[in-house]
Design a protein around this motif. Structure first.
Motif, PDB file in Angstrom:
ATOM      1  N   SER A 161       0.829  -1.210   0.000  1.00  0.00           N
ATOM      2  CA  SER A 161       0.000   0.000   0.000  1.00  0.00           C
ATOM      3  C   SER A 161       0.860   1.254   0.000  1.00  0.00           C
ATOM      4  CB  SER A 161      -0.989   0.012   1.166  1.00  0.00           C
ATOM      5  OG  SER A 161      -0.388  -0.431   2.330  1.00  0.00           O
ATOM      6  N   GLY A 162       0.305   2.293  -0.590  1.00  0.00           N
ATOM      7  CA  GLY A 162       0.996   3.577  -0.678  1.00  0.00           C
ATOM      8  C   GLY A 162      -0.045   4.674  -0.811  1.00  0.00           C
ATOM      9  N   LYS A 163       0.425   5.920  -0.794  1.00  0.00           N
ATOM     10  CA  LYS A 163      -0.578   7.007  -0.863  1.00  0.00           C
ATOM     11  C   LYS A 163      -1.065   7.219  -2.306  1.00  0.00           C
ATOM     12  CE  LYS A 163       1.203   9.425   3.154  1.00  0.00           C
ATOM     13  NZ  LYS A 163       2.600   9.753   3.289  1.00  0.00           N
ATOM     14  N   TRP A 164      -0.148   7.088  -3.255  1.00  0.00           N
ATOM     15  CA  TRP A 164      -0.485   7.335  -4.661  1.00  0.00           C
ATOM     16  C   TRP A 164       0.154   6.249  -5.523  1.00  0.00           C
ATOM     17  CZ3 TRP A 164      -3.764  11.408  -4.901  1.00  0.00           C
ATOM     18  CH2 TRP A 164      -3.710  12.361  -3.879  1.00  0.00           C
ATOM     19  N   LEU A 165      -0.412   6.040  -6.714  1.00  0.00           N
ATOM     20  CA  LEU A 165       0.151   5.019  -7.618  1.00  0.00           C
ATOM     21  C   LEU A 165       0.262   5.596  -9.027  1.00  0.00           C
ATOM     22  CD1 LEU A 165       0.865   2.043  -8.485  1.00  0.00           C
ATOM     23  CD2 LEU A 165      -1.599   1.632  -8.646  1.00  0.00           C
ATOM     24  N   ILE A 166       1.446   5.459  -9.616  1.00  0.00           N
ATOM     25  CA  ILE A 166       1.604   5.811 -11.045  1.00  0.00           C
ATOM     26  C   ILE A 166       1.726   4.498 -11.818  1.00  0.00           C
ATOM     27  CG2 ILE A 166       3.024   6.953 -12.790  1.00  0.00           C
ATOM     28  CD1 ILE A 166       4.076   8.848 -10.624  1.00  0.00           C
ATOM     29  N   ALA A 167       0.813   4.286 -12.768  1.00  0.00           N
ATOM     30  CA  ALA A 167       0.889   3.100 -13.630  1.00  0.00           C
ATOM     31  C   ALA A 167       1.739   3.461 -14.838  1.00  0.00           C
ATOM     32  CB  ALA A 167      -0.511   2.669 -14.059  1.00  0.00           C
ATOM     33  N   ALA A 168       2.984   2.991 -14.837  1.00  0.00           N
ATOM     34  CA  ALA A 168       3.887   3.194 -15.984  1.00  0.00           C
ATOM     35  C   ALA A 168       4.282   1.815 -16.492  1.00  0.00           C
ATOM     36  CB  ALA A 168       5.109   4.009 -15.552  1.00  0.00           C
ATOM     37  N   ASP A 169       3.285   0.915 -16.504  1.00  0.00           N
ATOM     38  CA  ASP A 169       3.561  -0.491 -16.819  1.00  0.00           C
ATOM     39  C   ASP A 169       3.282  -0.824 -18.286  1.00  0.00           C
ATOM     40  OD1 ASP A 169       0.894  -0.011 -16.116  1.00  0.00           O
ATOM     41  OD2 ASP A 169       0.544  -2.002 -15.308  1.00  0.00           O
ATOM     42  N   GLY A 170       3.437   0.172 -19.157  1.00  0.00           N
ATOM     43  CA  GLY A 170       3.462  -0.081 -20.596  1.00  0.00           C
ATOM     44  C   GLY A 170       2.096  -0.233 -21.246  1.00  0.00           C
ATOM     45  N   VAL A 186      -2.495  -2.474 -14.530  1.00  0.00           N
ATOM     46  CA  VAL A 186      -3.066  -1.527 -13.565  1.00  0.00           C
ATOM     47  C   VAL A 186      -4.200  -0.746 -14.243  1.00  0.00           C
ATOM     48  CG1 VAL A 186      -2.623   0.458 -12.088  1.00  0.00           C
ATOM     49  CG2 VAL A 186      -0.890  -1.330 -12.307  1.00  0.00           C
ATOM     50  N   ARG A 187      -3.958  -0.308 -15.478  1.00  0.00           N
ATOM     51  CA  ARG A 187      -4.999   0.431 -16.210  1.00  0.00           C
ATOM     52  C   ARG A 187      -6.275  -0.413 -16.297  1.00  0.00           C
ATOM     53  NH1 ARG A 187      -2.847   0.827 -21.522  1.00  0.00           N
ATOM     54  NH2 ARG A 187      -3.904  -1.117 -21.936  1.00  0.00           N
ATOM     55  N   ALA A 188      -6.118  -1.691 -16.662  1.00  0.00           N
ATOM     56  CA  ALA A 188      -7.301  -2.551 -16.783  1.00  0.00           C
ATOM     57  C   ALA A 188      -7.990  -2.693 -15.424  1.00  0.00           C
ATOM     58  CB  ALA A 188      -6.876  -3.919 -17.316  1.00  0.00           C
ATOM     59  N   SER A 189      -7.187  -2.792 -14.354  1.00  0.00           N
ATOM     60  CA  SER A 189      -7.796  -3.050 -13.036  1.00  0.00           C
ATOM     61  C   SER A 189      -8.601  -1.864 -12.521  1.00  0.00           C
ATOM     62  CB  SER A 189      -6.733  -3.466 -12.020  1.00  0.00           C
ATOM     63  OG  SER A 189      -6.077  -2.337 -11.483  1.00  0.00           O
ATOM     64  N   ARG A 214      -3.784   4.958 -29.985  1.00  0.00           N
ATOM     65  CA  ARG A 214      -4.738   4.797 -28.880  1.00  0.00           C
ATOM     66  C   ARG A 214      -4.423   5.763 -27.746  1.00  0.00           C
ATOM     67  NH1 ARG A 214      -7.713  -0.004 -29.083  1.00  0.00           N
ATOM     68  NH2 ARG A 214      -7.027  -1.383 -30.768  1.00  0.00           N
ATOM     69  N   VAL A 215      -5.476   6.257 -27.097  1.00  0.00           N
ATOM     70  CA  VAL A 215      -5.304   7.152 -25.950  1.00  0.00           C
ATOM     71  C   VAL A 215      -6.295   6.702 -24.871  1.00  0.00           C
ATOM     72  CG1 VAL A 215      -5.432   9.544 -25.120  1.00  0.00           C
ATOM     73  CG2 VAL A 215      -4.622   9.090 -27.446  1.00  0.00           C
ATOM     74  N   ALA A 216      -5.838   6.661 -23.628  1.00  0.00           N
ATOM     75  CA  ALA A 216      -6.710   6.225 -22.524  1.00  0.00           C
ATOM     76  C   ALA A 216      -7.879   7.197 -22.359  1.00  0.00           C
ATOM     77  CB  ALA A 216      -5.908   6.148 -21.231  1.00  0.00           C
ATOM     78  N   SER A 217      -9.040   6.642 -21.999  1.00  0.00           N
ATOM     79  CA  SER A 217     -10.237   7.477 -21.844  1.00  0.00           C
ATOM     80  C   SER A 217     -10.072   8.465 -20.685  1.00  0.00           C
ATOM     81  CB  SER A 217     -11.465   6.596 -21.628  1.00  0.00           C
ATOM     82  OG  SER A 217     -11.224   5.703 -20.565  1.00  0.00           O
ATOM     83  N   ALA A 267       0.619   6.883 -17.007  1.00  0.00           N
ATOM     84  CA  ALA A 267       1.635   7.690 -17.694  1.00  0.00           C
ATOM     85  C   ALA A 267       2.349   6.834 -18.739  1.00  0.00           C
ATOM     86  CB  ALA A 267       2.648   8.232 -16.681  1.00  0.00           C
ATOM     87  N   GLY A 268       2.826   7.482 -19.793  1.00  0.00           N
ATOM     88  CA  GLY A 268       3.587   6.783 -20.838  1.00  0.00           C
ATOM     89  C   GLY A 268       2.705   5.874 -21.666  1.00  0.00           C
ATOM     90  N   ASP A 269       3.273   4.730 -22.097  1.00  0.00           N
ATOM     91  CA  ASP A 269       2.518   3.818 -22.963  1.00  0.00           C
ATOM     92  C   ASP A 269       1.255   3.298 -22.287  1.00  0.00           C
ATOM     93  OD1 ASP A 269       4.417   4.118 -24.921  1.00  0.00           O
ATOM     94  OD2 ASP A 269       4.818   1.986 -25.188  1.00  0.00           O
ATOM     95  N   ALA A 270       1.202   3.285 -20.984  1.00  0.00           N
ATOM     96  CA  ALA A 270      -0.026   2.868 -20.295  1.00  0.00           C
ATOM     97  C   ALA A 270      -1.165   3.834 -20.631  1.00  0.00           C
ATOM     98  CB  ALA A 270       0.200   2.831 -18.781  1.00  0.00           C
ATOM     99  N   ALA A 271      -0.816   5.078 -20.990  1.00  0.00           N
ATOM    100  CA  ALA A 271      -1.834   6.106 -21.262  1.00  0.00           C
ATOM    101  C   ALA A 271      -2.046   6.358 -22.750  1.00  0.00           C
ATOM    102  CB  ALA A 271      -1.436   7.421 -20.581  1.00  0.00           C
TER     103      ALA A 271
END
Ligand code: FAD
Length: 397
Positions: free
Chosen positions: A154-163, A168-171, A271-274, A284-288
């Motif tokens: 656990s953490g306060k914030w999460l950056i999904a930079a997992d490509g 994470v984006r799907a979840s 493609r661009v994330a909604s 961020a990055g390819d995840a977005a």
């Protein structure tokens, strides 16, 4: 690390830039990478002036430039011998780096990882695959597999930079809207010296052709050549020495065969994330966003995202700003992906591949006119170097 300020999923260029910036600003950071070491597969190799200016603060530019090829010019060409050239010197008053740097992205990642590992407020975990994120008002809980064992972090914030295939984006239920081009691209690398073979060629050259466009760019010790390939072509044949040689002989006809140092085929998307944010989770990055590689904007745009979100989160974590500045992240970066990177990379592809002789002629004339006029050339280079998009869409952080 117990309850870090920011968890980052993915140690690609975007995750590593965000982690370094946050750690420098005093936030505690946990960086999770699914692989057991930094991936070194060949992907981005173009660093734009805008990106070099931004990462200068990490003190890695000198080493990066030593390991790369400085390209002071870029050219558009076609198979008839026509070409027009842009000189990045036009940007000498706009950037500290009036050139493109051709250097494999993993070299930046290695430099940034070494830097991060010396910070006591940062931790990097390899073989740590982020799976699903859920959140409350005060924290994010991330289900993770660390060396195969399930662990909740656990953490306060999460950056999904997992490509591009971000789990994470799907979840968090964000869709990557857009489409995948029907054709794929083949990239081959060879040590053959195109500079001696094609007099005056610049180390970044795009060749338009209605049958088979391609681009040529030099990286340290070799040239990379990229071709489009048809929808139904067989991978085994496409990747064979014979077939790659057949394509390279059409770039420059030489006696004997080309040495092929590396080859790969990949799919291409627009493609661009909604959304770029759900509560405490940011993409961020390819995840977005994903785009075709014509123009070298994917990684560069991702690094620009990393700066925007990391600066905002650092200010919130250190109590220098209220969390409302986090809203500015999507407002700043999503329009760049939609109105800028997507449009320019698509136009680049269309201009290189058009089969319409009138459109081809119009494009050639526009490029010639732009290159010949110093102010038009500067405006054009501000756009392709992604300096303009930073200036235009910047929101107060
Ligand atoms: C052949 C090719 C050429 C390209 N050329 C250029 C170019 O010249 N210029 C340019 O700007 N862009 C280019 N791109 C695009 C560029 O490579 C990407 O935009 C860039 O890699 C995006 O960086 P990233 O950090 O967002 O994602 P990635 O580089 O994909 O990094 C994501 C990281 O996350 C890790 N990971 C994945 N899933 C998880 C998980 N669940 N948990 C934890 N870790 C995870 C991965 O192992 C990886 O290390 C090119 C792409 C290709 C394929």
């Amino acid at each position: 690390m117990n309850q870090p300020d920011v968890i980052i999923a993915g140690a690609g260029p975007v995750g590593l830039v965000a982690a370094n910036l946050l750690a420098d600003e005093g936030a505690s950071v946990l960086l999770l990478e699914a692989e057991d070491k930094l991936p070194t597969n060949l992907r981005a190799s173009t660093f734009q002036s805008s990106t070099l200016d931004m990462i200068e603060r990490f003190g890695v530019n000198e080493r990066l430039i030593e390991q790369g090829v400085v390209s002071p010019r870029m050219q558009y060409r076609d198979r008839s011998g026509w070409f027009t050239e842009f000189d990045f010197a036009s940007l000498k008053n706009d950037t500290n780096h009036p050139f493109r740097l051709q250097c494999e992205q993993y070299k930046l990642c290695e430099l940034l990882l070494r830097r991060l590992e010396s910070r006591s407020n940062a931790q990097v975990l390899f073989s740590a695959r982020a799976e699903t994120a859920c959140q409350s008002e005060s924290q994010v809980k991330l289900k993770t597999f660390v060396t195969g064992e399930e662990r909740e972090i656990s953490g306060k914030w999460l950056i999904a930079a997992d490509g591009g295939k971000s789990t994470v984006r799907a979840s968090v239920g964000i869709k990557l809207e857009g489409f995948t081009w029907p054709e794929r691209y083949l990239v081959a690398s060879t040590k053959f010296d195109f500079e001696s073979a094609i007099p005056g060629i610049s180390t970044v050259s795009y060749f338009a052709d209605p049958e088979e466009w391609y681009f040529l760019l030099r990286v340290p010790g070799m040239w990379r050549v990229m071709f489009p390939i048809g929808e139904n072509e067989n991978d085994e044949i496409l990747l064979s020495d014979a077939d790659i040689n057949r394509r390279l002989q059409r770039v420059f006809t030489k006696t004997g065969t080309y040495d092929i140092q590396h080859r790969t085929i990949y799919s291409v998307h627009q493609r661009v994330a909604s959304k770029y944010r759900v509560g405490r989770v940011f993409l961020a990055g390819d995840a977005a966003h994903l785009n075709n590689p014509l123009g070298g904007m994917g990684m560069n745009g991702g690094i620009h995202d990393a700066f925007s979100i990391a600066e905002r989160l650092a200010a919130v974590v250190k109590g220098k700003s209220s969390s409302s500045i986090l809203d500015g992240y999507e407002a700043e970066r999503r329009p760049v992906a939609l109105e800028y990177v997507d449009k320019i990379s698509t136009a680049n592809k269309r201009n290189l591949e058009t089969k319409d002789p009138t459109a081809r002629q119009a494009w050639r004339e526009t490029m010639e006119r732009t290159a010949a006029d110093p102010e038009l050339a500067r405006q054009y280079l501000l756009k392709v170097s992604m300096i303009e998009s930073l200036r235009k869409y910047k929101q107060a952080a």
